[in-house]
Design an enzyme around this catalytic site. Structure first.
Site, short mmCIF file in Angstrom:
data_model
loop_
_atom_site.label_atom_id
_atom_site.label_comp_id
_atom_site.label_asym_id
_atom_site.label_seq_id
_atom_site.Cartn_x
_atom_site.Cartn_y
_atom_site.Cartn_z
N HIS A 158 -1.34 4.03 6.95
CA HIS A 158 -2.86 3.03 6.81
C HIS A 158 -4.60 3.77 7.46
CE1 HIS A 158 -4.69 -0.35 9.95
NE2 HIS A 158 -4.72 0.86 10.67
N TYR A 186 7.61 5.37 10.62
CA TYR A 186 7.90 4.81 10.66
C TYR A 186 8.37 3.38 9.16
CZ TYR A 186 2.88 3.27 9.45
OH TYR A 186 1.94 3.53 8.64
N ARG A 228 0.97 -1.10 0.37
CA ARG A 228 -0.36 -0.39 0.40
C ARG A 228 1.31 1.20 0.13
NH1 ARG A 228 -3.17 -1.32 4.14
NH2 ARG A 228 -1.31 0.31 5.67
#
Length: 355
Positions: A256, A265, A252
């Protein structure tokens, strides 16, 4: 264990069939249809992100990059089958026949967002991680007991495989040999946690071994592999041979959710690189160009049609009454529990204070 579960691929990044015996099945017309559905999902996803940034949608879960995994698997189902999505599987539910207007309504808190068309077996999106796996397994068992040949397909991410519901669902499906396809989209991250920090297993497919469930690892950005292998799993379930676990390895590009910052991250240059190499739409475009089927006029036409459809759905969604927070307490239990009633009274007291 990785050697036991190699990634199955049909069309590679250069737009070339690696398993030529299936090229006849994946006709240019079918690939054009698949491309159009992926493009429709991608353009809607991008529109939703813009709407959220403008304050016209709530927090939104994007999926760009995962279109092949969702569209290819949903198209492998038949009309009366069941689909169990997460909060991110809009490309799958849209492909399976969900209303675009209602899909948008979900992200502004309207209860219509969880209601599919009457002739579609689409479960409401599951926000609790892995809970939908139990629902899918239970429905598949019910269909088996009723004597139908309807199949359940359930979506979940890599993080869900660390939840108890995943293991309970697979164990039950194995023991009772129910017609369910477990479809994992492994994008390498469970929110901000890379896969190697949330499990020691080298693959997700290997987790089916404990339950004697046939498992396969596929290139989730190759829509031909997704479509063909999911179709095999669906036919296997429909014929009474039981469940299958599919691990679709994908990526992706974005966050998120729109409340997340993936740069904290994850190295986002990886996404930039993958857009140029492994993108699911680019792969089909390259194949169609290689076979002299690609048509820029056709692309322009479908882009206009999709944009018009999205604009109409947005207008219809924004014409709906605003969501009523009181709906939070409806349709949970036939008879409200004391905890729910206590929460409702607290809400009314706060609401009254605001008035």
């Amino acid at each position: 264990m990785i050697d036991q579960f190699p990634i199955v691929q049909y069309i590679n990044e250069n737009g070339v069939f690696t398993q030529s015996e299936f090229e006849e099945e994946m006709t240019p017309a079918l690939l054009q249809q698949l491309y159009e559905k992926m493009l429709r999902a991608r353009l809607l996803d991008r529109k939703c992100i813009k709407l959220q940034r403008q304050g016209r949608l709530g927090t939104y879960a994007p999926f760009e990059g995962q279109e092949a995994a969702q569209v290819g698997s949903a198209l492998a189902l038949e009309e009366e089958d069941w689909i169990f999505p997460t909060y991110r599987d809009h490309a799958a539910t849209l492909t399976f026949g969900h209303s675009m207007q209602n899909l948008l309504a979900y992200w502004v808190g309207r209860i219509e967002g969880s209601i599919p068309p009457e002739d579609k077996n689409i479960f409401p999106p599951a926000v609790p991680i892995a809970s939908q796996i139990l629902h899918a397994t239970g429905v598949a068992w019910a269909e088996k007991k009723k004597g139908t040949n309807h199949v359940s397909l359930v979506y979940f991410g890599d993080g869900a495989t660390s939840e108890g519901d995943f293991h309970e669902g697979l164990n039950f499906a194995s023991v009772f040999n129910v017609p369910v396809v477990f479809f994992n989209q492994n994008n390498g991250y469970a929110i901000s946690v890379p896969i190697e920090k949330q499990m020691k297993s080298k693959t997700i497919a290997q987790k089916g071994l404990a339950y004697d469930i046939p498992s396969i690892r596929i290139d989730g950005n190759d829509i031909a592999a997704v479509y063909i292998e999911t179709k095999k799993a669906v036919e296997r379930a429909r014929s009474g041979e039981g469940p299958t676990l599919i691990e679709a390895v994908t990526w992706r590009y974005g966050a998120h959710t729109t409340a997340d910052d993936p740069t904290r991250y994850r190295d986002q240059t990886e996404s930039d690189s993958r857009r140029r190499t492994t993108d699911p739409l680019l792969r089909i475009e390259t194949y169609l160009k290689n076979t002299n089927v690609w048509d820029e006029d056709w692309l322009s036409k479908i882009e206009d049609q999709i944009s018009e459809e999205i604009s109409g759905a947005v207008d219809n969604m924004e014409g709906m009454p605003k969501a009523d927070i009181d709906d939070l307490f409806s349709h949970i239990f036939k008879d409200p529990t004391w905890q729910l009633e206590q929460q409702r009274k607290h809400h009314l007291a706060v609401k009254g204070g605001r008035d």
